[in-house]
Design a protein around this motif. Sequence first.
Motif, PDB file in Angstrom:
ATOM      1  N   ALA A  15       4.595   9.863 -40.750  1.00  0.00           N
ATOM      2  CA  ALA A  15       4.385  11.458 -41.277  1.00  0.00           C
ATOM      3  C   ALA A  15       5.081  11.621 -42.580  1.00  0.00           C
ATOM      4  N   PHE A  16       4.704  12.336 -43.355  1.00  0.00           N
ATOM      5  CA  PHE A  16       5.311  12.703 -44.700  1.00  0.00           C
ATOM      6  C   PHE A  16       6.183  14.010 -44.507  1.00  0.00           C
ATOM      7  N   VAL A  17       5.521  14.873 -43.528  1.00  0.00           N
ATOM      8  CA  VAL A  17       6.333  16.168 -43.395  1.00  0.00           C
ATOM      9  C   VAL A  17       6.101  16.563 -41.767  1.00  0.00           C
ATOM     10  N   VAL A  18       7.261  17.232 -41.213  1.00  0.00           N
ATOM     11  CA  VAL A  18       7.119  17.529 -40.013  1.00  0.00           C
ATOM     12  C   VAL A  18       6.983  19.301 -40.090  1.00  0.00           C
ATOM     13  N   MET A  19       5.847  19.755 -39.465  1.00  0.00           N
ATOM     14  CA  MET A  19       5.614  21.387 -39.951  1.00  0.00           C
ATOM     15  C   MET A  19       5.922  22.149 -38.770  1.00  0.00           C
ATOM     16  N   ASN A  20       6.190  23.263 -38.920  1.00  0.00           N
ATOM     17  CA  ASN A  20       6.374  24.392 -37.779  1.00  0.00           C
ATOM     18  C   ASN A  20       7.210  23.724 -36.682  1.00  0.00           C
ATOM     19  N   THR A  21       8.414  23.522 -36.980  1.00  0.00           N
ATOM     20  CA  THR A  21       9.425  22.638 -36.433  1.00  0.00           C
ATOM     21  C   THR A  21      10.248  24.098 -35.218  1.00  0.00           C
ATOM     22  N   ARG A  22      10.172  23.756 -34.160  1.00  0.00           N
ATOM     23  CA  ARG A  22      10.792  24.543 -33.174  1.00  0.00           C
ATOM     24  C   ARG A  22      11.616  24.003 -32.366  1.00  0.00           C
ATOM     25  N   VAL A  23      12.852  24.662 -32.227  1.00  0.00           N
ATOM     26  CA  VAL A  23      13.990  24.057 -31.369  1.00  0.00           C
ATOM     27  C   VAL A  23      14.160  25.069 -30.300  1.00  0.00           C
ATOM     28  N   GLU A  24      14.327  24.650 -28.909  1.00  0.00           N
ATOM     29  CA  GLU A  24      14.432  25.172 -27.621  1.00  0.00           C
ATOM     30  C   GLU A  24      15.591  24.753 -26.993  1.00  0.00           C
ATOM     31  N   THR A  25      16.352  25.549 -26.691  1.00  0.00           N
ATOM     32  CA  THR A  25      17.616  25.400 -25.959  1.00  0.00           C
ATOM     33  C   THR A  25      17.705  25.668 -24.381  1.00  0.00           C
ATOM     34  N   ALA A  26      18.072  24.878 -23.468  1.00  0.00           N
ATOM     35  CA  ALA A  26      18.113  25.545 -22.050  1.00  0.00           C
ATOM     36  C   ALA A  26      19.277  25.004 -21.460  1.00  0.00           C
ATOM     37  N   SER A  27      20.171  25.807 -20.813  1.00  0.00           N
ATOM     38  CA  SER A  27      21.298  25.285 -20.331  1.00  0.00           C
ATOM     39  C   SER A  27      20.808  24.775 -18.832  1.00  0.00           C
ATOM     40  N   ILE A  28      21.609  23.669 -18.469  1.00  0.00           N
ATOM     41  CA  ILE A  28      21.296  22.910 -17.118  1.00  0.00           C
ATOM     42  C   ILE A  28      22.584  22.809 -16.594  1.00  0.00           C
ATOM     43  N   SER A  29      22.655  23.539 -15.405  1.00  0.00           N
ATOM     44  CA  SER A  29      23.751  23.532 -14.905  1.00  0.00           C
ATOM     45  C   SER A  29      23.704  23.367 -13.179  1.00  0.00           C
ATOM     46  N   LYS A  30      24.743  23.186 -12.658  1.00  0.00           N
ATOM     47  CA  LYS A  30      24.393  22.979 -10.916  1.00  0.00           C
ATOM     48  C   LYS A  30      24.059  24.282 -10.165  1.00  0.00           C
ATOM     49  N   ASN A  31      24.784  24.997 -10.744  1.00  0.00           N
ATOM     50  CA  ASN A  31      24.590  26.506 -10.093  1.00  0.00           C
ATOM     51  C   ASN A  31      24.148  27.647 -11.355  1.00  0.00           C
ATOM     52  N   SER A  32      22.843  27.794 -11.310  1.00  0.00           N
ATOM     53  CA  SER A  32      22.499  28.687 -12.421  1.00  0.00           C
ATOM     54  C   SER A  32      22.724  30.059 -12.242  1.00  0.00           C
ATOM     55  N   ASN A  33      23.055  30.230 -11.071  1.00  0.00           N
ATOM     56  CA  ASN A  33      23.698  31.820 -11.165  1.00  0.00           C
ATOM     57  C   ASN A  33      25.077  31.938 -10.969  1.00  0.00           C
ATOM     58  N   GLN A  34      25.928  31.093 -11.246  1.00  0.00           N
ATOM     59  CA  GLN A  34      27.161  31.377 -11.195  1.00  0.00           C
ATOM     60  C   GLN A  34      27.818  31.384 -12.730  1.00  0.00           C
ATOM     61  N   ARG A  35      28.571  32.196 -13.016  1.00  0.00           N
ATOM     62  CA  ARG A  35      29.060  32.585 -14.186  1.00  0.00           C
ATOM     63  C   ARG A  35      29.907  31.616 -14.884  1.00  0.00           C
ATOM     64  N   ASN A  36      30.201  31.463 -15.865  1.00  0.00           N
ATOM     65  CA  ASN A  36      31.087  30.554 -16.705  1.00  0.00           C
ATOM     66  C   ASN A  36      30.630  29.025 -16.377  1.00  0.00           C
ATOM     67  N   SER A  37      29.326  28.677 -16.227  1.00  0.00           N
ATOM     68  CA  SER A  37      28.975  27.363 -15.757  1.00  0.00           C
ATOM     69  C   SER A  37      28.103  26.637 -16.567  1.00  0.00           C
ATOM     70  N   VAL A  38      28.303  26.896 -17.835  1.00  0.00           N
ATOM     71  CA  VAL A  38      27.433  26.097 -18.911  1.00  0.00           C
ATOM     72  C   VAL A  38      27.926  24.553 -18.874  1.00  0.00           C
ATOM     73  N   GLY A  39      27.165  23.746 -18.044  1.00  0.00           N
ATOM     74  CA  GLY A  39      27.761  22.318 -17.936  1.00  0.00           C
ATOM     75  C   GLY A  39      27.289  21.450 -18.849  1.00  0.00           C
ATOM     76  N   ALA A  40      25.924  21.591 -19.078  1.00  0.00           N
ATOM     77  CA  ALA A  40      25.165  20.628 -20.026  1.00  0.00           C
ATOM     78  C   ALA A  40      24.048  21.468 -20.876  1.00  0.00           C
ATOM     79  N   VAL A  41      23.405  21.334 -21.719  1.00  0.00           N
ATOM     80  CA  VAL A  41      22.416  21.813 -22.452  1.00  0.00           C
ATOM     81  C   VAL A  41      21.340  20.952 -22.748  1.00  0.00           C
ATOM     82  N   GLU A  42      20.033  21.263 -22.582  1.00  0.00           N
ATOM     83  CA  GLU A  42      19.015  20.524 -23.005  1.00  0.00           C
ATOM     84  C   GLU A  42      18.521  21.100 -24.476  1.00  0.00           C
TER      85      GLU A  42
END
Lengths: 288, 157, 105
Positions: B112-139
């Motif tokens: 490719a000579f260019v990558v267009m319309n680049t989008r970046v999505e972030t999601a937090s992966i954690s053991k307990n998604s409903n517990q606060r202060n629990s950002v363990g990892a991000v995708e």
Amino acid sequence: MRYTPTQPPEGINVTDEHPLKSFFILTAGTIGVIIVVVIILGLAADHLVKYIPIDYEQELFSKDGLYIMPFTVDESDQGIKSLQYLQTLVDDLHTSAGKDFVEHKFQLAIANEAQANAFAMPGGHIVITKGLLASVESENGLSMILAHEMAHHYKRDPLRSMGRSIVVSIFLLAIFGADGSNILQSFLGNTAAITNLSFSRQQESDADKFASELLVKFYGHASGATEFFQYIKNTETELTEIPNFLSTHPSTEGRINFLLKHEQQNPGEKKPLPVFLREYAHTKSADK
Amino acid sequence: MEIIVLVVLLMLGYFFGQYAEKKHFKSIIEREKLLLKLPVVTMRTPPAIHQHELKAELVTGNTVISIDFFKKFVASLKMLFGGKVTQYESLLDRARREALLRMKEQAKLNNAFVVMNTRVETASISKNSNQRNSVGAVEVLAYGTAISIGNKLENTK
Amino acid sequence: MLLTNLEQVPGRKIIQHFGLVQGNTIRAKHVGKDFLAGLKNIFGGELSAYTELLAESRKEATDRMVQQAQSMGANAIVNVRYSTSSVAQGAAELYAYGTAVKIDL
């Protein structure tokens, strides 16, 4: 449109500071804040306890109220006889304690446990284990322990420490809400608990002092004050010893030294324990 | 006892975490230099090149990165007081740049000579998604359209 | 099948469109991987097992979207978007959607 390959410089999206810096500031800050808050709340709880009348406390923690005996009680004739003896001893000690404490009433109980220990519980309750009866050699030694627990009641320590722990739990609950446990919660909880322990150690030292003075008032001398602590020291091994700042009680060594001085200043003849009590103390306890 | 465990965990987290982060940043910076010639843009209109047929293809890159115990601990203390939580900055920066790099590497394979319309999505992966202060990892997922040059058009105007 | 997240296919003409096509998968992490991830939570660093797992799942979501488009008779999907959400403890939904179109080849 022309593309010019350029790389943005580092350190715009990431703050460039040493991670240990914020770690030390934050840990020290948090510990400091907790210590201050716990001390202030503790003093407030102490202050509030003064406004709870003694007879109200006794009614609230009566056998029909909130008081629950956490141990099994021996109901044999021997047990009842020993209990009566202890009750009389406490009442006599109470009489010589003076007019300041007239409002207090004491309820004795003997726990059927082999480990030597004694507890003061809210509402004027004093629990003595069978193991403790076996660990002292004279009536003076026994009176020392009883007077120590009585001193806790005179100072209203059971209620004060209860007030403290309630206030601290409310404080921690306010920060975290009621949700599950995590490492931070236990860290803060431990900090608060350790802060409270220093109060507990102070209370113990005060009670020791008061008890040995009461011995002098009652017997005319302080002999036997160290008996129980000598026993504890002999049974304590290095493994069971906990660092001082993590303990609810001052070090046994320190207590003995303090009481020994008092004993030497007020020498006298020890009074032996009644024979039936000695016999009873050496019968088997519920636990092995 | 608990205090000793805490200190050990903090030390492990600090030394391994710092080491991993330094190494990762170094590799990111190196690879970014290699791929610097390939532009990544968020524009949506493809360039007008009339002599050649343009080929478009979706390219993606993703990564899951975990925070270390030390930073997580400091961050959770910070969350008590509020304010800027700088401890998570490097985690998210690393993850985004890594995902973008992987996307670019894939685009490079397609010439490719260019990558267009680049989008970046972030999601937090954690053991307990409903517990606060629990950002363990991000995708982080980065995706865009890689544009490459295909055959020469016969009917050039 | 041609996939792009642009609004048109460069150099091609869209002659027909079929509306929205979508694909999703919900994946749970498995205990062994979760255990290793727990360790990584102490040391920090990339959780490659998760990276692969999510990439794989996302590919499956994309494949499902492509299947939908194929069944409609489309030969390209434009304006493709991805989204990730955690629906339950330890499970993540990967979702892909776009517009199925027919381009002249």
